[in-house]
Design a protein around this motif. Structure first.
Motif, PDB file in Angstrom:
ATOM      1  N   THR A  12       2.095  -5.762  -4.097  1.00 40.51           N
ATOM      2  CA  THR A  12       2.161  -4.764  -3.016  1.00 40.51           C
ATOM      3  C   THR A  12       1.928  -5.363  -1.631  1.00 40.51           C
ATOM      4  N   THR A  55       4.259  -4.738   1.509  1.00 39.78           N
ATOM      5  CA  THR A  55       4.309  -3.429   2.180  1.00 39.78           C
ATOM      6  C   THR A  55       3.446  -3.370   3.429  1.00 39.78           C
ATOM      7  N   SER A  82      -0.983  -0.062  -0.471  1.00 41.63           N
ATOM      8  CA  SER A  82      -1.361  -1.165  -1.351  1.00 41.63           C
ATOM      9  C   SER A  82      -2.597  -0.845  -2.166  1.00 41.63           C
ATOM     10  N   TRP A  99      -2.596   2.068  -5.153  1.00 42.86           N
ATOM     11  CA  TRP A  99      -1.701   1.957  -6.307  1.00 42.86           C
ATOM     12  C   TRP A  99      -2.475   1.519  -7.546  1.00 42.86           C
TER      13      TRP A  99
END
Length: 530
Positions: free
Chosen positions: A57, A60, A247, A250
């Motif tokens: 992640t 992002t 991030s 998740w």
């Protein structure tokens, strides 16, 4: 008494206590309790992934809001996740069953609401978990192929067919591993936490050792305004910065709850493991993010040919060979995430089927007589998890839309029981009985509950926004559409026919089984006394 006898007596005593609690909740003990404290904590850390979750992640926040977004959004989100983890742990301690928050949610509302609330939370939790398994496995397949691309100096072509093929093969391997008996799963899981944390600290040490002081970014870039870089193409800088929260959010927080019937001293161990893992992952993850940004090199060179900014930073500082060696262990932690996620999801499917929440007549709610694990539920979950990945062959947009269900569906399934526990805490049909992990009746527990509910609703708004402007069919964020669609379809199904067979979590005890279990427990107690 010998050491062996003492250990045996302790095992009998704690197992009997757990089983007695399970019977009081209305369920027959069906699993072997072979997860120790270490295995349970390892399971909780593994589901959160830490370095592998950051690796998948990291692009992002870095590429949307900039380096400062990576650092500050992680600790902001982690701090709020502490309140969510504590609130979940409190409920898990009171209801230590494999249904987790699904089972608890129906117990925390008056009888007339139990079926509808249980139905909604059950479907949100199951579909969120399955989407999480699929998206994490898909990410792992891309991580492995990205390493192949780096190893071949960009000469390795990554195609959709290769990704989907590897994805499917990995899921089959996880299905086979999860088919092992509980004692083997517990033994296997014990080592996950050491690989997870060990890899994270190795990465931190290597990056600091291999980056010259002159090549490190200044504090203003890591923590200050110099690190706020809006690359969203149209959103204002504040929204771009907040995309960094995608991030840290998740994560599957209640997975450990779903192995409660396999854990010794579950009312203590399962919630403690959740809380310890949330706190540990938040703090260590923040340190890893700071070091990654500090040693990241020019932002314009990222994410590089591999498509992974995390991997490119490792290559920049440790060299290709060193980065690939470390990447093997990062991929291993992602492998552990899927292993534990499939374990947890299969137990949720088992519990939902056991309560007749699936149109299967309880087929997936039965354990294998050989392994005493739900093999049917394991392979059903594995098969369904493969489908979103296969969809990528026809429509990557549709596949990503299903993947996007993960975080929002899971987060909503968490806060519904937390909300119900507060609203109906004094209702005569609820009578919430706290477990050993309890924040009390004062301001601490109330503040945690309110904070995590408000935060989760806020983050669901962020989850719903397209991250890049202008919006097209390819970059549209379908998370909210898919989640609302799941809720509408679930209730439509319930109204049209499911209400006939699903009345909420149901006891699978009868007079005969209660008498048998009580006799077994009494026999064990007599053996201990003798």
């Amino acid at each position: 008494m010998s050491d062996v006898d003492e250990k045996r007596s302790f095992s009998l005593d704690t197992t009997d206590e757990d089983d007695r609690e399970l019977v009081a909740l209305g369920y027959k003990p069906s699993f072997k309790r072979e997860f120790t404290n270490l295995a349970t904590i390892s399971f909780a850390f593994s589901i959160m992934g830490l370095c592998s979750s950051i690796a998948t992640t990291f692009n992002t926040p870095l590429l949307l809001g900039g380096p400062a977004s990576v650092v500050w959004c992680w600790i902001l989100g982690a701090s709020m996740c502490f309140t969510l983890g504590a609130s979940i742990a409190e409920i898990v301690s009171a209801y230590p069953t494999c249904g987790g928050l699904y089972t608890a949610s129906a117990q925390l509302v008056p009888k007339k609401h139990r079926a509808r609330v249980g139905w909604l939370v059950g479907w949100l939790n199951i579909l969120g978990q399955i989407a999480g398994i699929s998206s994490t496995e898909f990410g792992l397949a891309n991580m492995i192929l990205s390493a192949a691309n780096v190893g071949r100096d960009g000469a390795f072509e990554i195609t959709t067919g290769k990704v989907v093929g590897l994805f499917t093969g990995l899921l089959v391997v996880h299905g086979l591993l999860n088919s092992l008996a509980t004692r083997h799963l517990a033994s296997l899981t014990k080592g996950f936490v050491f690989v997870n944390l060990g890899t994270t600290f190795v990465i931190i040490i290597v990056l600091l050792a291999k980056t010259a002081r002159s090549d490190m970014h200044p504090a203003s870039y890591v923590f200050g305004s110099g690190g706020i870089v809006n690359q969203t193409g149209g959103w204002n800088t504040g929204i771009a910065f907040l995309f960094g929260l995608l991030s840290v959010q998740w994560t599957d927080y209640d997975a450990t709850a779903h192995i409660s019937e396999e854990v010794r001293r579950a009312a203590y161990a399962a919630p403690s493991a959740i809380f310890i893992a949330v706190v540990g992952t938040g703090l260590i993850g923040w340190l890893l993010n700071i070091i990654l940004v500090l040693c990241s090199g020019p932002l314009e060179n990222l994410p590089g040919a591999s498509g992974s900014a995390f991997l490119e930073i490792l290559v920049l500082r440790a060299g290709k060979a060193g980065a690939l060696v470390i990447w093997v262990f990062v991929c291993a932690t992602a492998f552990f995430v899927v292993q534990t996620a499939l374990h947890a999801a299969s137990r949720t499917v088992y519990a939902f089927s056991r309560d007749h929440g699936l149109p299967d007549g309880g087929f997936f709610g039965r354990n294998s007589k050989k392994t005493l694990t739900p093999l049917r539920a394991i392979w059903f979950t594995t098969f369904v998890s493969v489908l979103p990945g296969l969809l990528d062959l026809a429509s990557p947009i549709a596949a990503n839309a299903i993947f996007s269900l993960t975080a929002m569906a899971l987060d909503l399934s968490y806060i519904i029981p937390i909300f119900c526990r507060r609203v109906f805490h004094s209702h005569p049909e609820v009578m919430f009985k706290p477990g050993p992990f309890y924040m009390g009746d004062g301001w601490l527990g109330l503040a945690c509950n309110i904070a995590c509910i408000g935060w989760t609703l806020f983050i669901c708004v962020i989850f719903s926004l397209p991250t890049v402007m202008p919006v097209t069919g390819e970059n549209m964020n379908y998370a909210s559409v898919i989640t609302v669609g799941v809720i509408v379809l679930a209730f439509s199904w319930y109204i049209l026919g499911a209400h006939r067979h699903y009345i909420g979590p149901q006891s699978n005890l009868n007079d005969k089984s209660v008498e048998s279990i009580t006799q077994d427990l009494s026999t064990n107690e007599k053996r201990i006394d003798a």
